[in-house]
Design an enzyme around this catalytic site. Structure first.
Site, PDB file in Angstrom:
ATOM      1  N   GLU A   1      -6.263 -20.276 -13.409  1.00  0.00           N
ATOM      2  CA  GLU A   1      -7.511 -20.601 -14.048  1.00  0.00           C
ATOM      3  C   GLU A   1      -8.481 -19.464 -13.342  1.00  0.00           C
ATOM      4  O   GLU A   1      -9.471 -19.209 -14.030  1.00  0.00           O
ATOM      5  CB  GLU A   1      -7.825 -22.068 -13.328  1.00  0.00           C
ATOM      6  CG  GLU A   1      -7.334 -23.044 -14.257  1.00  0.00           C
ATOM      7  CD  GLU A   1      -5.709 -23.310 -14.080  1.00  0.00           C
ATOM      8  OE1 GLU A   1      -5.080 -23.658 -15.017  1.00  0.00           O
ATOM      9  OE2 GLU A   1      -5.449 -23.021 -13.174  1.00  0.00           O
TER      10      GLU A   1
ATOM     11  N   ARG B   1       3.987   3.484  11.035  1.00  0.00           N
ATOM     12  CA  ARG B   1       2.887   4.170  10.917  1.00  0.00           C
ATOM     13  C   ARG B   1       2.707   4.914  12.324  1.00  0.00           C
ATOM     14  O   ARG B   1       3.276   4.740  13.481  1.00  0.00           O
ATOM     15  CB  ARG B   1       1.773   3.246  10.874  1.00  0.00           C
ATOM     16  CG  ARG B   1       1.867   2.259   9.784  1.00  0.00           C
ATOM     17  CD  ARG B   1       0.648   1.456   9.393  1.00  0.00           C
ATOM     18  NE  ARG B   1       1.277   0.452   8.340  1.00  0.00           N
ATOM     19  CZ  ARG B   1       0.955   0.772   7.080  1.00  0.00           C
ATOM     20  NH1 ARG B   1       0.680   2.000   6.848  1.00  0.00           N
ATOM     21  NH2 ARG B   1       1.267  -0.232   6.252  1.00  0.00           N
ATOM     22  N   CYS B   2       1.979   6.183  12.109  1.00  0.00           N
ATOM     23  CA  CYS B   2       1.825   7.065  13.321  1.00  0.00           C
ATOM     24  C   CYS B   2       0.548   7.612  13.506  1.00  0.00           C
ATOM     25  O   CYS B   2       0.015   8.593  12.655  1.00  0.00           O
ATOM     26  CB  CYS B   2       3.023   8.288  12.690  1.00  0.00           C
ATOM     27  SG  CYS B   2       3.093   9.574  14.460  1.00  0.00           S
TER      28      CYS B   2
ATOM     29  N   GLY C   1       3.996   1.218   4.732  1.00  0.00           N
ATOM     30  CA  GLY C   1       4.482  -0.067   4.181  1.00  0.00           C
ATOM     31  C   GLY C   1       5.939   0.263   3.273  1.00  0.00           C
ATOM     32  O   GLY C   1       5.811   0.989   2.400  1.00  0.00           O
TER      33      GLY C   1
ATOM     34  N   ASP D   1      -1.825   1.503  -5.883  1.00  0.00           N
ATOM     35  CA  ASP D   1      -3.187   2.030  -5.608  1.00  0.00           C
ATOM     36  C   ASP D   1      -3.123   3.360  -5.558  1.00  0.00           C
ATOM     37  O   ASP D   1      -4.063   4.066  -4.786  1.00  0.00           O
ATOM     38  CB  ASP D   1      -3.650   1.216  -4.388  1.00  0.00           C
ATOM     39  CG  ASP D   1      -2.697   1.539  -3.395  1.00  0.00           C
ATOM     40  OD1 ASP D   1      -1.665   1.936  -3.283  1.00  0.00           O
ATOM     41  OD2 ASP D   1      -3.338   1.195  -2.221  1.00  0.00           O
TER      42      ASP D   1
ATOM     43  N   GLY E   1      -1.801  -6.873  -1.247  1.00  0.00           N
ATOM     44  CA  GLY E   1      -2.585  -5.755  -2.096  1.00  0.00           C
ATOM     45  C   GLY E   1      -3.513  -5.131  -1.237  1.00  0.00           C
ATOM     46  O   GLY E   1      -4.128  -4.128  -1.923  1.00  0.00           O
ATOM     47  N   ARG E   2      -3.878  -5.535  -0.020  1.00  0.00           N
ATOM     48  CA  ARG E   2      -4.980  -5.101   0.579  1.00  0.00           C
ATOM     49  C   ARG E   2      -6.224  -4.986  -0.147  1.00  0.00           C
ATOM     50  O   ARG E   2      -6.688  -5.951  -0.731  1.00  0.00           O
ATOM     51  CB  ARG E   2      -4.568  -3.559   1.184  1.00  0.00           C
ATOM     52  CG  ARG E   2      -3.369  -3.805   2.526  1.00  0.00           C
ATOM     53  CD  ARG E   2      -3.277  -2.415   2.960  1.00  0.00           C
ATOM     54  NE  ARG E   2      -3.019  -1.442   2.255  1.00  0.00           N
ATOM     55  CZ  ARG E   2      -2.888  -0.041   2.514  1.00  0.00           C
ATOM     56  NH1 ARG E   2      -3.064   0.212   3.681  1.00  0.00           N
ATOM     57  NH2 ARG E   2      -2.349   0.913   1.556  1.00  0.00           N
TER      58      ARG E   2
ATOM     59  N   VAL F   1      17.239  11.695  -3.927  1.00  0.00           N
ATOM     60  CA  VAL F   1      16.762  12.891  -3.366  1.00  0.00           C
ATOM     61  C   VAL F   1      18.144  13.695  -2.870  1.00  0.00           C
ATOM     62  O   VAL F   1      18.416  14.710  -3.156  1.00  0.00           O
ATOM     63  CB  VAL F   1      15.707  12.591  -2.363  1.00  0.00           C
ATOM     64  CG1 VAL F   1      15.695  13.964  -1.353  1.00  0.00           C
ATOM     65  CG2 VAL F   1      14.358  12.513  -2.983  1.00  0.00           C
TER      66      VAL F   1
ATOM     67  N   HIS G   1      -4.574 -30.239 -12.682  1.00  0.00           N
ATOM     68  CA  HIS G   1      -4.273 -29.048 -11.532  1.00  0.00           C
ATOM     69  C   HIS G   1      -5.203 -27.985 -11.779  1.00  0.00           C
ATOM     70  O   HIS G   1      -5.796 -27.553 -12.797  1.00  0.00           O
ATOM     71  CB  HIS G   1      -2.952 -29.081 -11.325  1.00  0.00           C
ATOM     72  CG  HIS G   1      -2.241 -28.290 -12.684  1.00  0.00           C
ATOM     73  ND1 HIS G   1      -1.880 -28.974 -13.544  1.00  0.00           N
ATOM     74  CD2 HIS G   1      -1.737 -27.126 -12.840  1.00  0.00           C
ATOM     75  CE1 HIS G   1      -1.402 -27.975 -14.474  1.00  0.00           C
ATOM     76  NE2 HIS G   1      -1.432 -26.870 -13.953  1.00  0.00           N
TER      77      HIS G   1
ATOM     78  N   ASP H   1       1.423  -2.037  -3.972  1.00  0.00           N
ATOM     79  CA  ASP H   1      -0.041  -2.145  -4.372  1.00  0.00           C
ATOM     80  C   ASP H   1      -0.643  -1.468  -5.361  1.00  0.00           C
ATOM     81  O   ASP H   1      -1.745  -1.769  -6.108  1.00  0.00           O
ATOM     82  CB  ASP H   1      -0.828  -1.817  -3.048  1.00  0.00           C
ATOM     83  CG  ASP H   1      -0.684  -2.406  -1.844  1.00  0.00           C
ATOM     84  OD1 ASP H   1      -0.100  -3.610  -1.821  1.00  0.00           O
ATOM     85  OD2 ASP H   1      -1.360  -1.825  -0.609  1.00  0.00           O
TER      86      ASP H   1
ATOM     87  N   THR I   1       4.547   2.285  -2.813  1.00  0.00           N
ATOM     88  CA  THR I   1       3.791   1.366  -2.493  1.00  0.00           C
ATOM     89  C   THR I   1       3.861   0.085  -3.380  1.00  0.00           C
ATOM     90  O   THR I   1       3.342   0.165  -4.687  1.00  0.00           O
ATOM     91  CB  THR I   1       2.525   1.679  -2.339  1.00  0.00           C
ATOM     92  OG1 THR I   1       1.361   0.562  -2.044  1.00  0.00           O
ATOM     93  CG2 THR I   1       1.739   2.489  -3.401  1.00  0.00           C
TER      94      THR I   1
ATOM     95  N   ARG J   1      21.421  12.783  -3.510  1.00  0.00           N
ATOM     96  CA  ARG J   1      22.354  13.247  -4.512  1.00  0.00           C
ATOM     97  C   ARG J   1      21.745  14.624  -5.329  1.00  0.00           C
ATOM     98  O   ARG J   1      22.836  15.536  -5.638  1.00  0.00           O
ATOM     99  CB  ARG J   1      22.883  12.146  -5.323  1.00  0.00           C
ATOM    100  CG  ARG J   1      23.523  11.206  -4.407  1.00  0.00           C
ATOM    101  CD  ARG J   1      24.456   9.893  -4.962  1.00  0.00           C
ATOM    102  NE  ARG J   1      25.276   9.403  -4.030  1.00  0.00           N
ATOM    103  CZ  ARG J   1      26.022   8.472  -4.340  1.00  0.00           C
ATOM    104  NH1 ARG J   1      26.211   8.119  -5.597  1.00  0.00           N
ATOM    105  NH2 ARG J   1      26.769   7.778  -3.368  1.00  0.00           N
TER     106      ARG J   1
ATOM    107  N   GLY K   1       2.383   6.026   0.552  1.00  0.00           N
ATOM    108  CA  GLY K   1       1.195   5.890  -0.261  1.00  0.00           C
ATOM    109  C   GLY K   1       0.300   6.907   0.193  1.00  0.00           C
ATOM    110  O   GLY K   1       0.471   7.971   0.618  1.00  0.00           O
ATOM    111  N   ASP K   2      -1.187   6.680  -0.098  1.00  0.00           N
ATOM    112  CA  ASP K   2      -2.461   7.742   0.169  1.00  0.00           C
ATOM    113  C   ASP K   2      -2.314   8.161   1.591  1.00  0.00           C
ATOM    114  O   ASP K   2      -2.364   9.308   1.895  1.00  0.00           O
ATOM    115  CB  ASP K   2      -3.521   7.227  -0.044  1.00  0.00           C
ATOM    116  CG  ASP K   2      -4.024   6.919  -1.555  1.00  0.00           C
ATOM    117  OD1 ASP K   2      -3.181   7.454  -2.197  1.00  0.00           O
ATOM    118  OD2 ASP K   2      -5.060   6.330  -1.764  1.00  0.00           O
ATOM    119  N   GLY K   3      -1.944   7.367   2.422  1.00  0.00           N
ATOM    120  CA  GLY K   3      -2.101   7.970   4.030  1.00  0.00           C
ATOM    121  C   GLY K   3      -0.916   8.689   4.096  1.00  0.00           C
ATOM    122  O   GLY K   3      -1.034   9.671   4.876  1.00  0.00           O
TER     123      GLY K   3
END
Length: 324
Positions: free
Chosen positions: A191, A76-77, A15, A133, A174-175, A27, A220, A131, A129, A29, A106-108
């Protein structure tokens, strides 16, 4: 120690996240400043396998630091999750004389970098990412922008929720990670905050909480619902039926990924990008750049992927106490 680095490749995977362009810029420069060649790989690992590889110069990253998304695009691949695809990716790197590769994702994405390292390509990962995470790092590129975007949107929903005396269920991204939900829940004075790591799916508790608050004169009600739980629209219908309080669901969606990155995302991403180049120049491989305890550090990818990240209990306690 790894081999001498003469050419560095850089790609963004998974993502997109605001601040990725700042990392790419750093990276490019930093590497050019060390007299290295830089090759941009478009569309992540999919682009690597398709050999969508371009030479990058300083002008290619001019006026990009303020832009959201990623100038290298991302995808994604599925092929890169298999050994034959990973070996082919390493062979393509060697064909294009790429000695080291920086993977922003990310992790993947880091698992892909881990495999490239095992096939002889020096690799460094940068956590990108929204997220938050990545277990080894207290910061990930894009989170700060995403959480501010969500906060501002929720403020606007709160205005109309207050005007109409309604309950609003606002779903944030956030998955399976509840950090955006937790932070916006605290920042927006929600709340109730529903986190995938903690939610017990007992809607009756939510119903009881709403009824109790209405008895105390509250007009509310805001519920922040994490994407990993989802089903906000059907949840809103059930809560309205149970409480008699008009209830609407708002799903913020991919707007949280876009937009100009915040100062923090620009600065931290820039430092991480430069740091990654320096790791490769030191002959290091299979590393992940991280931010921990107020400093930029690096971890072995294997160690980083094995770490567990939990929702801070004290922050959750504060969120609950302040919602009363």
């Amino acid at each position: 120690m790894g081999k001498e680095i003469k050419t560095i490749g850089v790609l963004t995977s998974g993502g997109d996240a605001p601040g990725m362009n700042a990392a790419i810029r750093a990276v490019v420069r930093e590497a050019l400043g060390k007299k290295l060649k830089v090759k941009g790989i478009k569309r992540g690992y999919a682009g690597l396998l398709a050999e969508e590889i371009i030479d990058m110069e300083a002008r290619d990253v001019s006026d990009t630091i303020q832009r959201g998304g990623t100038i290298l695009q991302t995808a994604r691949c599925e092929d890169f999750t298999r050994e034959d695809g990973q070996k082919r990716g390493a062979s393509i790197c060697k064909k294009h004389n790429i000695d080291g590769i920086i993977v922003i994702g990310g992790d993947g994405s880091f698992r892909g970098a881990q495999k490239l390292a095992s096939f002889g390509i020096n690799t460094v990962g940068i956590p990108g990412t929204i997220d938050l995470d990545i277990n080894c790092s207290e910061y990930t590129i894009g989170f700060d922008t995403a959480v501010n975007t969500a906060m501002q949107a929720i403020d606007k929903v709160r205005d109309t929720s207050t005007s109409h005396e309604r309950c609003s269920i606002i779903e944030v991204m956030g998955r399976g990670a509840g950090y955006i939900a937790l932070w916006t829940g605290i920042a927006n004075g929600a709340e109730d905050i529903l986190l995938p790591e903690k939610y017990d799916y007992d809607e009756q508790k939510l119903v009881n909480h709403i009824i109790e608050n209405r008895k105390r004169g509250k007009k509310h009600y805001i519920i922040i619902n994490a994407e990993g739980i989802g089903h906000s629209v059907s949840m809103a219908k059930r809560i309205e039926a149970a409480t008699g309080m008009e209830t609407r669901a708002t799903i913020l969606g991919h707007m949280q990924r876009g937009g100009s990155p915040t100062c923090k995302d620009r600065v931290y991403a820039s430092i991480m990008g430069a740091y990654a180049v320096n790791l490769l120049c030191q002959g290091k491989s299979n590393r992940v750049v991280a931010y921990r305890n107020g400093d930029f550090v690096d971890f072995d990818i294997n160690e980083a992927l094995s770490m567990e990240k939990a929702i801070p209990e004290y922050q959750l306690e504060v969120a609950k106490n302040l919602s009363n």
